[in-house]
Design an enzyme around this catalytic site. Structure first.
Site, mmCIF file in Angstrom:
data_model
loop_
_atom_site.group_PDB
_atom_site.id
_atom_site.type_symbol
_atom_site.label_atom_id
_atom_site.label_comp_id
_atom_site.label_asym_id
_atom_site.label_seq_id
_atom_site.Cartn_x
_atom_site.Cartn_y
_atom_site.Cartn_z
ATOM 1 N N ASP A 166 9.020 8.524 -9.469
ATOM 2 C CA ASP A 166 9.965 8.096 -8.446
ATOM 3 C C ASP A 166 10.505 6.678 -8.702
ATOM 4 O OD1 ASP A 166 11.332 8.163 -5.952
ATOM 5 O OD2 ASP A 166 9.656 7.160 -4.960
ATOM 6 N N GLU A 420 -1.385 8.937 -9.840
ATOM 7 C CA GLU A 420 -1.225 10.259 -9.241
ATOM 8 C C GLU A 420 -1.191 11.418 -10.220
ATOM 9 O OE1 GLU A 420 1.971 10.225 -6.375
ATOM 10 O OE2 GLU A 420 0.735 9.074 -5.001
ATOM 11 N N TYR A 476 0.239 8.909 2.627
ATOM 12 C CA TYR A 476 1.439 8.734 3.447
ATOM 13 C C TYR A 476 1.322 9.493 4.766
ATOM 14 C CZ TYR A 476 3.373 6.342 -0.557
ATOM 15 O OH TYR A 476 3.597 5.426 -1.550
ATOM 16 N N GLU A 512 -1.516 2.785 -2.073
ATOM 17 C CA GLU A 512 -0.158 3.025 -1.560
ATOM 18 C C GLU A 512 -0.242 3.564 -0.149
ATOM 19 O OE1 GLU A 512 2.551 5.436 -3.875
ATOM 20 O OE2 GLU A 512 1.948 4.451 -5.744
HETATM 21 C C1 GCB Z 1 3.905 7.836 -4.544
HETATM 22 C C2 GCB Z 1 4.190 7.339 -5.918
HETATM 23 C C3 GCB Z 1 5.286 6.312 -5.938
HETATM 24 C C4 GCB Z 1 6.413 6.727 -5.007
HETATM 25 C C5 GCB Z 1 5.857 6.827 -3.600
HETATM 26 C C6 GCB Z 1 6.915 7.252 -2.591
HETATM 27 O O1 GCB Z 1 2.873 8.368 -4.253
HETATM 28 O O2 GCB Z 1 3.043 6.853 -6.563
HETATM 29 O O3 GCB Z 1 5.759 6.173 -7.248
HETATM 30 O O4 GCB Z 1 7.503 5.861 -5.059
HETATM 31 O O5 GCB Z 1 4.831 7.754 -3.579
HETATM 32 O O6 GCB Z 1 7.561 6.401 -2.012
HETATM 33 O O7 GCB Z 1 7.090 8.450 -2.425
#
Ligand code: GCB
Length: 606
Positions: A166, A420, A476, A512
Site C-alpha cells: 500500500d 504482514e 485496525y 500499526e
Molecule cells: C497495513 C499495511 C500498511 C498499510 C496500512 C493501511 O496493514 O502494513 O502498509 O498502509 O495497513 O493503511 O491499510
C-alpha cells in the site's frame, strides 16, 4: 570481495565527491535500450534530478506509471591525484534494480531498491578527463522480488504494475551518487557490540581490512578526547564513566579505525558509535537495562515531487515534529531508509525498528479490488515453488545487506524482518523458521527480531510468531472492521485479542493502528474520515493498549499522509497520517502529543 557497506566519508586517507545533480534521463517506453546500445550514451533525452523519484516530476501520466527500464547519464571528472587510489562509483540506492556502465563498460549491478552498491572503476576510467556514466534502473516486481508485486502486460504491450503493498511504487535513483577514492589497502568493514558494566562502557570491535597491515583503534568522545584505544583487528575496549546513548539523549563516540605501517597511516575510517544495550527480558524490552516504552509511528520516505527521493529538509522537519509530539521511536516501514536518515536517528536519539523491504508476502489482499471480486490468485503464497526458493533467497539477501549496512547504528534496537506476511498459511512456518535462523546467525548484538503480524493471522492462527522475540501487531479494529458506530464493540474485541497474545509471555508492540482522515473534514457527531473520528478512534485504541500489561509500545499508522496506487480505497493516497503530507498537524496530533508527553520513555510499564 563484495562492495564495502561502510558509508563513504572523507578522512585523512579517503576522498568523496558527490556527483548528484541534474542528469540526462530517458524513459525506455519500448524496452529497446538494452538492445540498442543506450549504455554508450543517450540521445533525445530529457533531464532528471538525482536523487529523486522520477514519477511526480512530469505532467505525462504514462511516465508516472512507467513500468520497465529508465536510463540515466552523467559525466564524471576523476582527478589525476586519484590514480594511486581505488576508485568506486557508489549509489545510495536504485529502486528496484540497476546496471551501471562507465565509458561503455559494465561496472556494477544490483538487485533490491533500498541498499547501497558500488563498482570499482579504475580499469575503465581516464584520469584527468571526463568519463561517461550510464545507468539503467528497472522497477518491475514479481512474486520472487523483495518487495513483491506483479506486472501485467496489456494488449498494446504496455506494462502495468500491481504492487502487493500500500504505497506508490516510486522508482529511480533515490539517494546520492558518489565517487569514492580509497587507499589500496583499506578498512572494509567494522562491527561493534557494546556493553555496560557498572559505570563503564565496553566496546567489542572487529575491523576487516583488505590487506594484512596492522590495525589501531581509538575511541574519541564528543570533546575530541581519546578515551580508549587498542591494537588489532579484534579487541575489547573500556570507556570509564561512559556517556550512554539514550533515547532522546544521544551521545556518540567516534571509533576511529586506522590501518598503520609503522608511523604511516595507510587508511583511516571514523565510525560514529553509541554505547547502549538492548534485551528482551520476560515481557519487556530493555534499553540500557531499563524497560522502554515505544511511542511513535510507522513512517514512509514520501513527500510531494521528491516521491521517495532523499530529502534532507523533510527529514529534519520530521524529526522536529517527532520531538514536538513526544515520540521516541519509529519503524522504517516498509523498507530501509536512507543512510543519512539513520545517522540523524543516531544523533537525535530516535529509537528505530529497522525493517527489510519484505512486504507483500501474501496473496489474499493483493490489490484490494481484485481480492474483493474474488479475482486474486488462489495459490497460497508460501506454497509456490518460486517463493520457497527464489523469494526466500532474495529475502535472505535483503536481510544480510540491511544488517551489513545498519548493524552499527545505536538507534537500531530491533529488526523487523517482514511486514504482514500471510503467516496463517502452513507454508509460512518453515519459511520463517529459516528466515529467523538465518537472521539470528548474523547479528552479534542479538537484537530482538520480529515481523508485523496482520489481521488475517490473529492470535491462534499465526504460525510464525513463535520465532519472534517481540510480537508486532498491525490492527485496525474500528477502521477496516467494525468502524463508525461499532467502535465501542471493536475496542472490546481488540482487548480480547490482546489478552490472547499476552499468553505468549512476549512483549507486544502495536506496530500499526490508524484511521484514514481527510484533513479539514469536521463532523459533530463524528463520522469515519473526519478529524473527530480519528481522535475517537485513537482514544479507543489507547484504552485497549492500557488494558494490556504486555504491551510495551504504540506506533501509530502513519506519521504523515502518503502516496499509494490509485483505487477506491484511497483518496489521492493513504490518509491515516497524524500529519498531512505537507507535514502539518491534524487534530489527532494534539491528542497524541498530550498522551505521549505524559508517558515516560522508561518505566511506564515496570
Ligand atoms: C497495513 C499495511 C500498511 C498499510 C496500512 C493501511 O496493514 O502494513 O502498509 O498502509 O495497513 O493503511 O491499510
Amino acid at each position: 570481495m563484495e562492495n564495502s557497506f561502510l558509508y563513504p566519508v572523507n578522512s585523512s586517507t579517503r576522498r568523496v565527491i558527490d556527483i548528484s545533480g541534474i542528469w540526462k534521463f530517458k524513459i525506455d517506453a519500448n524496452n529497446e535500450g538494452r538492445d540498442h546500445g543506450w549504455k554508450d550514451g543517450l540521445c533525445d533525452n530529457t533531464l532528471m534530478a538525482v536523487p529523486s523519484s522520477y514519477n511526480d516530476i512530469f505532467t505525462d501520466k504514462s511516465i508516472r506509471e512507467h513500468v520497465g527500464d529508465v536510463w540515466y547519464e552523467t559525466e564524471i571528472f576523476v582527478p589525476h591525484e586519484w590514480e594511486s587510489f581505488h576508485v568506486d562509483l557508489r549509489f545510495g540506492s536504485a529502486t528496484h534494480r540497476a546496471v551501471v556502465w562507465v565509458n561503455g563498460h559494465e561496472v556494477a549491478k544490483h538487485e533490491g531498491g533500498y541498499m547501497p552498491f558500488s563498482g570499482r572503476i579504475n580499469k575503465v576510467i581516464r584520469f584527468g578527463e571526463k568519463n561517461k556514466v550510464v545507468v539503467v534502473v528497472n522497477n518491475e516486481l514479481d512474486y520472487t522480488t523483495i518487495p513483491c508485486g506483479t506486472v501485467k502486460t496489456q494488449a498494446d504491450g504496455k506494462k502495468l504494475l500491481f504492487p502487493f503493498f500500500d504505497f506508490f511504487n516510486y522508482s529511480g535513483l533515490h539517494r546520492h551518487v558518489k565517487l569514492v577514492a580509497l587507499p589500496k589497502e583499506s578498512v572494509y568493514d567494522i562491527t561493534v557490540k557494546t556493553d555496560i558494566i557498572g559505570t563503564d562502557g565496553q566496546i567489542n570491535y572487529e575491523v576487516i581490512t583488505t590487506g594484512s597491515k596492522d590495525v589501531v583503534v581509538e575511541i574519541i568522545d564528543e570533546d575530541k578526547v581519546i578515551v580508549a584505544s587498542g591494537k588489532g583487528k579484534k579487541n575489547l575496549l573500556t570507556i570509564n564513566d561512559v556517556n550512554l546513548w539514550q533515547p532522546g539523549n544521544a551521545y556518540l563516540y567516534t571509533l576511529n579505525a586506522k590501518i598503520v605501517d609503522g608511523d604511516m597511516v595507510i587508511d583511516e575510517y571514523p565510525l560514529p558509535i553509541g554505547i547502549r544495550t538492548v534485551e528482551v527480558k520476560d515481557n519487556r524490552v530493555l534499553i540500557n537495562n531499563k524497560p522502554f516504552y515505544f511511542k511513535g509511528f510507522g513512517k514512509h520516505e514520501d513527500c510531494e515531487y521528491h516521491g521517495r527521493g532523499y530529502n534532507p529538509v523533510v527529514n529534519l522537519r520530521d524529526f522536529e515534529l517527532l520531538e514536538w509530539i513526544g515520540a521516541n521511536s519509529i519503524r522504517t516501514s516498509h523498507y530501509p531508509y536512507s543512510e543519512e536518515f539513520m545517522q540523524l536517528a543516531d544523533q537525535k536519539g530516535l529509537v528505530v525498528i529497522d525493517e527489510t523491504p519484505a512486504v507483500g508476502l501474501f496473496d489474499m489482499l493483493n490489490n484490494f479490488l481484485a481480492a474483493g471480486l474474488g479475482k486474486a490468485d488462489q495459490t497460497n503464497f508460501f506454497d509456490r515453488d518460486e517463493v520457497k526458493t527464489k523469494t526466500l533467497a532474495n529475502h535472505k539477501d535483503a536481510i544480510r545487506e540491511l544488517f551489513l549496512r545498519d548493524k552499527n547504528h545505536p538507534s537500531v534496537v530491533m529488526w523487523c524482518l517482514a511486514n504482514e506476511p500471510d503467516t496463517s498459511q502452513e507454508g509460512s512456518e518453515p519459511y520463517f523458521k529459516e528466515i529467523f535462523e538465518y537472521a539470528k546467525s548474523l547479528d552479534i548484538q542479538y537484537r530482538p527480531m520480529s515481523f508485523t503480524n496482520f489481521m488475517m493471522a490473529p492470535f491462534g492462527k499465526c504460525r510464525a510468531h513463535q520465532f519472534a522475540d517481540v510480537i508486532l501487531l498491525n490492527r485496525y479494529y474500528g477502521w477496516y472492521m467494525m468502524g463508525g458506530p461499532e467502535l465501542p464493540n471493536a475496542k472490546e474485541m481488540f482487548k480480547q485479542e490482546l489478552q490472547g497474545w499476552s499468553t505468549t509471555g512476549k512483549p507486544i508492540i502495536m506496530a500499526e493502528y490508524g484511521a484514514d482522515t481527510m484533513n479539514g473534514v469536521h463532523k459533530l457527531p463524528s463520522v469515519m474520515w473526519s478529524e473527530e473520528y480519528q481522535v475517537e478512534y485513537l482514544k479507543a485504541q489507547h484504552d485497549a493498549f492500557d488494558s494490556c500489561d504486555n504491551l510495551v509500545g504504540e506506533q501509530m499508522w502513519n506519521f504523515a499522509d502518503f502516496q499509494t496506487t490509485e483505487g477506491i480505497m484511497r483518496v489521492d493516497g493513504n490518509k491515516k497520517g497524524a500529519f498531512t503530507r505537507t507535514r502539518q498537524p491534524k487534530s489527532a496530533a494534539y491528542l497524541l502529543q498530550k498522551r505521549w508527553t505524559n508517558i515516560p520513555d522508561y518505566g511506564y510499564k515496570k
